[in-house]
Motif scaffolding. Structure first.
Motif, short mmCIF file in Angstrom:
data_model
loop_
_atom_site.label_atom_id
_atom_site.label_comp_id
_atom_site.label_asym_id
_atom_site.label_seq_id
_atom_site.Cartn_x
_atom_site.Cartn_y
_atom_site.Cartn_z
N LEU A 81 0.75 -1.01 -0.03
CA LEU A 81 0.00 0.08 0.05
C LEU A 81 0.94 1.26 -0.02
O LEU A 81 0.61 2.05 -0.82
CB LEU A 81 -1.00 -0.10 1.21
CG LEU A 81 -1.84 1.10 1.21
CD1 LEU A 81 -2.90 1.03 0.23
CD2 LEU A 81 -2.58 1.20 2.44
N ALA A 82 1.98 1.12 0.81
CA ALA A 82 2.84 2.35 0.87
C ALA A 82 3.54 2.49 -0.64
O ALA A 82 3.69 3.84 -0.95
CB ALA A 82 3.96 2.36 1.77
N VAL A 83 4.03 1.61 -1.28
CA VAL A 83 4.42 1.77 -2.39
C VAL A 83 3.50 2.03 -3.37
O VAL A 83 3.72 3.21 -4.31
CB VAL A 83 5.15 0.18 -2.95
CG1 VAL A 83 5.45 0.32 -4.33
CG2 VAL A 83 6.19 -0.20 -2.16
N PHE A 84 2.44 1.63 -3.61
CA PHE A 84 1.30 2.15 -4.40
C PHE A 84 0.99 3.64 -4.20
O PHE A 84 0.76 4.29 -5.20
CB PHE A 84 -0.08 1.41 -4.62
CG PHE A 84 0.33 0.07 -5.20
CD1 PHE A 84 0.93 -0.19 -6.36
CD2 PHE A 84 0.03 -1.22 -4.29
CE1 PHE A 84 1.30 -1.34 -7.04
CE2 PHE A 84 0.31 -2.19 -5.01
CZ PHE A 84 0.83 -2.46 -6.41
N LEU A 85 0.85 3.95 -2.94
CA LEU A 85 0.47 5.33 -2.40
C LEU A 85 1.66 6.32 -3.17
O LEU A 85 1.56 7.36 -3.55
CB LEU A 85 0.34 5.66 -0.98
CG LEU A 85 -0.96 4.96 -0.61
CD1 LEU A 85 -1.25 5.07 0.79
CD2 LEU A 85 -2.27 5.73 -1.33
N GLY A 86 3.06 5.82 -2.86
CA GLY A 86 4.04 6.92 -3.06
C GLY A 86 4.05 6.95 -4.65
O GLY A 86 4.48 7.98 -5.35
N ALA A 87 3.82 5.72 -5.38
CA ALA A 87 4.03 5.92 -6.95
C ALA A 87 2.87 6.75 -7.39
O ALA A 87 2.91 7.62 -8.25
CB ALA A 87 3.75 4.46 -7.53
N GLY A 88 1.58 6.48 -6.76
CA GLY A 88 0.64 7.50 -7.17
C GLY A 88 0.91 9.08 -6.78
O GLY A 88 0.59 9.66 -7.68
N GLY A 89 1.37 9.33 -5.62
CA GLY A 89 1.73 10.69 -5.27
C GLY A 89 2.91 11.09 -6.17
O GLY A 89 2.78 12.16 -6.86
N MET A 93 2.45 14.29 -8.80
CA MET A 93 3.35 15.60 -8.97
C MET A 93 4.01 15.97 -10.38
O MET A 93 4.19 16.91 -10.70
CB MET A 93 4.51 15.25 -7.88
CG MET A 93 4.20 15.63 -6.32
SD MET A 93 5.51 15.63 -5.37
CE MET A 93 6.00 13.97 -5.39
N ALA A 94 4.15 14.58 -11.04
CA ALA A 94 4.61 14.68 -12.39
C ALA A 94 3.72 15.27 -13.28
O ALA A 94 4.05 15.96 -14.30
CB ALA A 94 5.09 13.07 -12.83
N LYS A 95 2.48 15.30 -12.98
CA LYS A 95 1.40 16.03 -13.91
C LYS A 95 1.60 17.44 -13.73
O LYS A 95 1.27 18.07 -14.70
CB LYS A 95 0.10 15.61 -13.41
CG LYS A 95 -1.07 16.17 -14.19
CD LYS A 95 -2.40 15.37 -13.90
CE LYS A 95 -3.57 15.99 -14.61
NZ LYS A 95 -3.39 16.03 -16.15
N TRP A 96 1.95 17.95 -12.78
CA TRP A 96 2.31 19.31 -12.80
C TRP A 96 3.73 19.81 -13.04
O TRP A 96 3.88 21.05 -13.44
CB TRP A 96 1.95 19.94 -11.11
CG TRP A 96 0.72 19.87 -11.01
CD1 TRP A 96 -0.22 20.40 -11.34
CD2 TRP A 96 0.18 19.31 -9.84
NE1 TRP A 96 -1.43 20.23 -10.84
CE2 TRP A 96 -1.26 19.58 -9.56
CE3 TRP A 96 0.65 18.44 -8.56
CZ2 TRP A 96 -2.10 19.20 -8.64
CZ3 TRP A 96 -0.17 18.24 -7.64
CH2 TRP A 96 -1.62 18.28 -7.84
#
Length: 97
Positions: A81-89, A93-96
């Motif tokens: 869950l931490a890995v997926f949340l980190g990748a999603g975060g 951020m990459a979108k901006w």
């Protein structure tokens, strides 16, 4: 000994060579040309792929294959869950960026 000298030479020459190449190409470089945009996109994609590979294969596998994590399902779920949340975060951020 010869191998060390060659490696030290190339280590010390690559940065000045890159700077000189950048100065030489800055005169002919067109930022918005299709070739420049495709090249930049391919280089960015390969850099991102290398970073993802390093993170997933080289760094996380040693953590996820350890005895402490293998024996505890609850801890595995938290880690995934931490890995997926980190990748999603990072994706957010990459979108901006």
């Amino acid at each position: 000994m010869f191998k060390r000298i060659v490696m030290a030479f190339f280590f010390s020459v690559t940065t000045p060579f890159g700077i000189a190449l950048g100065i030489a190409l800055s005169k002919t470089y067109k930022e918005n040309s299709p070739t420049a945009l495709i090249t930049e996109g391919l280089l960015n994609a390969s850099s991102a792929g290398l970073l993802i590979y390093m993170a997933l294969v080289d760094l996380l596998t040693t953590d996820f294959m350890g005895q402490k994590l293998q024996g505890n399902i609850k801890l595995q779920i938290k880690c995934y869950l931490a890995v997926f949340l980190g990748a999603g975060g990072m994706s957010l951020m990459a979108k901006w960026a």
